[in-house]
Design a protein around this motif. Structure first.
Motif, PDB file in Angstrom:
ATOM      1  N   ILE A  87       0.814  -1.474  -0.024  1.00  0.00           N
ATOM      2  CA  ILE A  87       0.028   0.221  -0.148  1.00  0.00           C
ATOM      3  C   ILE A  87       0.895   1.479  -0.167  1.00  0.00           C
ATOM      4  O   ILE A  87       0.603   2.163  -0.710  1.00  0.00           O
ATOM      5  N   ALA A  88       1.863   1.447   0.820  1.00  0.00           N
ATOM      6  CA  ALA A  88       2.937   2.141   1.053  1.00  0.00           C
ATOM      7  C   ALA A  88       3.413   2.645  -0.523  1.00  0.00           C
ATOM      8  O   ALA A  88       3.751   3.664  -0.965  1.00  0.00           O
ATOM      9  N   LYS A  89       4.006   1.501  -1.074  1.00  0.00           N
ATOM     10  CA  LYS A  89       4.542   1.733  -2.313  1.00  0.00           C
ATOM     11  C   LYS A  89       3.743   2.199  -3.375  1.00  0.00           C
ATOM     12  O   LYS A  89       3.988   3.059  -4.208  1.00  0.00           O
ATOM     13  N   ALA A  90       2.417   1.705  -3.499  1.00  0.00           N
ATOM     14  CA  ALA A  90       1.828   2.265  -4.464  1.00  0.00           C
ATOM     15  C   ALA A  90       1.388   3.889  -4.284  1.00  0.00           C
ATOM     16  O   ALA A  90       1.381   4.449  -5.136  1.00  0.00           O
ATOM     17  N   GLN A  91       1.274   4.052  -3.134  1.00  0.00           N
ATOM     18  CA  GLN A  91       0.873   5.517  -2.595  1.00  0.00           C
ATOM     19  C   GLN A  91       2.172   6.249  -2.960  1.00  0.00           C
ATOM     20  O   GLN A  91       2.164   7.496  -3.247  1.00  0.00           O
ATOM     21  N   LEU A  92       3.355   5.871  -2.652  1.00  0.00           N
ATOM     22  CA  LEU A  92       4.644   6.441  -2.949  1.00  0.00           C
ATOM     23  C   LEU A  92       4.742   6.986  -4.488  1.00  0.00           C
ATOM     24  O   LEU A  92       4.985   8.173  -5.050  1.00  0.00           O
ATOM     25  N   SER A  93       4.433   6.046  -5.315  1.00  0.00           N
ATOM     26  CA  SER A  93       4.680   6.373  -6.753  1.00  0.00           C
ATOM     27  C   SER A  93       3.528   7.320  -7.244  1.00  0.00           C
ATOM     28  O   SER A  93       3.745   8.318  -8.141  1.00  0.00           O
ATOM     29  N   GLU A  94       2.342   7.127  -6.628  1.00  0.00           N
ATOM     30  CA  GLU A  94       1.109   8.254  -6.866  1.00  0.00           C
ATOM     31  C   GLU A  94       1.641   9.504  -6.532  1.00  0.00           C
ATOM     32  O   GLU A  94       1.497  10.595  -7.079  1.00  0.00           O
ATOM     33  N   VAL A  95       2.194   9.541  -5.152  1.00  0.00           N
ATOM     34  CA  VAL A  95       2.629  10.837  -4.756  1.00  0.00           C
ATOM     35  C   VAL A  95       4.033  11.495  -5.613  1.00  0.00           C
ATOM     36  O   VAL A  95       3.886  12.497  -6.092  1.00  0.00           O
ATOM     37  N   ASP A  96       4.736  10.569  -5.892  1.00  0.00           N
ATOM     38  CA  ASP A  96       5.763  11.256  -7.050  1.00  0.00           C
ATOM     39  C   ASP A  96       5.104  11.666  -8.352  1.00  0.00           C
ATOM     40  O   ASP A  96       5.674  12.776  -8.812  1.00  0.00           O
ATOM     41  N   ARG A  97       4.265  11.089  -8.834  1.00  0.00           N
ATOM     42  CA  ARG A  97       3.535  11.570  -9.899  1.00  0.00           C
ATOM     43  C   ARG A  97       3.054  12.845  -9.603  1.00  0.00           C
ATOM     44  O   ARG A  97       2.953  13.990 -10.349  1.00  0.00           O
ATOM     45  N   ARG A  98       2.225  12.905  -8.510  1.00  0.00           N
ATOM     46  CA  ARG A  98       1.686  14.445  -8.265  1.00  0.00           C
ATOM     47  C   ARG A  98       2.473  15.312  -7.958  1.00  0.00           C
ATOM     48  O   ARG A  98       2.465  16.505  -8.525  1.00  0.00           O
ATOM     49  N   ILE A  99       3.726  15.168  -7.265  1.00  0.00           N
ATOM     50  CA  ILE A  99       4.699  16.119  -7.095  1.00  0.00           C
ATOM     51  C   ILE A  99       5.304  16.704  -8.351  1.00  0.00           C
ATOM     52  O   ILE A  99       5.334  17.879  -8.548  1.00  0.00           O
ATOM     53  N   HIS A 100       5.599  15.643  -9.166  1.00  0.00           N
ATOM     54  CA  HIS A 100       6.057  16.303 -10.478  1.00  0.00           C
ATOM     55  C   HIS A 100       5.056  17.141 -11.186  1.00  0.00           C
ATOM     56  O   HIS A 100       5.486  17.909 -11.787  1.00  0.00           O
ATOM     57  N   ARG A 101       3.905  16.698 -11.262  1.00  0.00           N
ATOM     58  CA  ARG A 101       2.816  17.524 -12.004  1.00  0.00           C
ATOM     59  C   ARG A 101       2.809  18.899 -11.492  1.00  0.00           C
ATOM     60  O   ARG A 101       2.455  19.780 -12.165  1.00  0.00           O
ATOM     61  N   LEU A 102       2.438  18.767 -10.059  1.00  0.00           N
ATOM     62  CA  LEU A 102       2.391  19.827  -9.363  1.00  0.00           C
ATOM     63  C   LEU A 102       3.620  20.958  -9.290  1.00  0.00           C
ATOM     64  O   LEU A 102       3.346  22.225  -9.507  1.00  0.00           O
TER      65      LEU A 102
END
Lengths: 147, 147
Positions: A87-102
DNA sequence: TCTTGAACCTATAGTTACTGTAGACATTAC
DNA sequence: GTAATGTCTACAGTAACTATAGGTTCAAGA
């Protein structure tokens, strides 16, 4: 016998609305607490803890289902934590994508605000920038599902 | 003349579902296009442009209302762009807050994943970390309303 | 002690931004 | 020409709250 924690108190402590707490109870995310003689919910500190946990996870973008999973894991602490890890890993890659886009957005927003100063819409790039496809290409196209 | 753009094509081009396009039409975010002899929607390139604009703004967190405002501004390009500027500025500070928080989360997620390796839930900090109030204090407490 | 106002109760409806389904018609590909 | 795929409308469902109505309980002041 700490102090009597009403629903208003714990909602305030966790930074959410009273209705949200009742909603979480209704969907089984937090246990139904005992009631006072007048039928009002009476909580203890562990309720604040759990509620704070949920609110943090929510604010950081975990869906309630993931939170539900994490909670059920934590209620059974003798399992290997592969599941929590996943769960944490899935969330991490999601977080990375968001940070990138933001970050890309932040850049564009700043540019827009600069260029807007005193101008007219016609000269303003806010709207163009938002139509610009270059923002996409920096990032995933594979996961149109977002948030 | 161009090519006949069906709803499926423009949805694909903009990276969203067909229903989403119909939904945007229904709520007046995009104009109703002409229909073919068989009553199917026929778009032109400007529809892709607008739809892409909307999708970008959405993916970046703009609520539909803000997008609606921006569109109505862009339809009337002789106004001063203070309004678009204000929308952009509000969005910028929101973006900053999100980035900040996401970085904090990213850090914690990495730590969790490290510490989880091969362990058990009881030794795993995923859950503690999410209850930890220190994540909050780095950031706004004044704006509990989020996303 | 009484009263008044805030906080609580349940139940239900509304919100945002989609997403899915059903059943019928249109188009395209072989 | 027929089968698969795409589109049509209309409506129901989803997530995660949020608001409202109409009532009860509690705490604090006169």
């Amino acid at each position: 016998m700490a102090h009597d924690l009403t629903i208003g108190r714990i909602a305030e402590a966790a930074g959410c609305k009273v209705q949200t707490v009742r909603y979480y109870e209704q969907i089984g995310l937090i246990p139904a607490p005992p009631r006072s003689s007048g039928n009002q919910r009476v909580y203890d500190d562990s309720a604040i803890h759990r509620l704070t946990f949920i609110r943090h996870a929510r604010e950081l973008g975990f869906p309630l289902q993931a939170i539900r999973d994490l909670i059920s894991l934590s209620d059974d602490p003798n399992q290997p934590c592969d599941a929590a890890d996943a769960i944490a890993k899935a969330q991490l890659s999601e977080v990375d994508r968001r940070i990138h886009r933001l970050h890309a957005l932040r850049h564009e927003l700043e540019r827009m605000i600069e260029q807007c100063r005193g101008g007219r819409i016609a000269d303003c790039r806010v709207l163009e920038v938002l139509s610009d496809h270059s923002l996409c290409e920096t990032d995933d196209h594979s996961t149109p599902k977002e948030r």
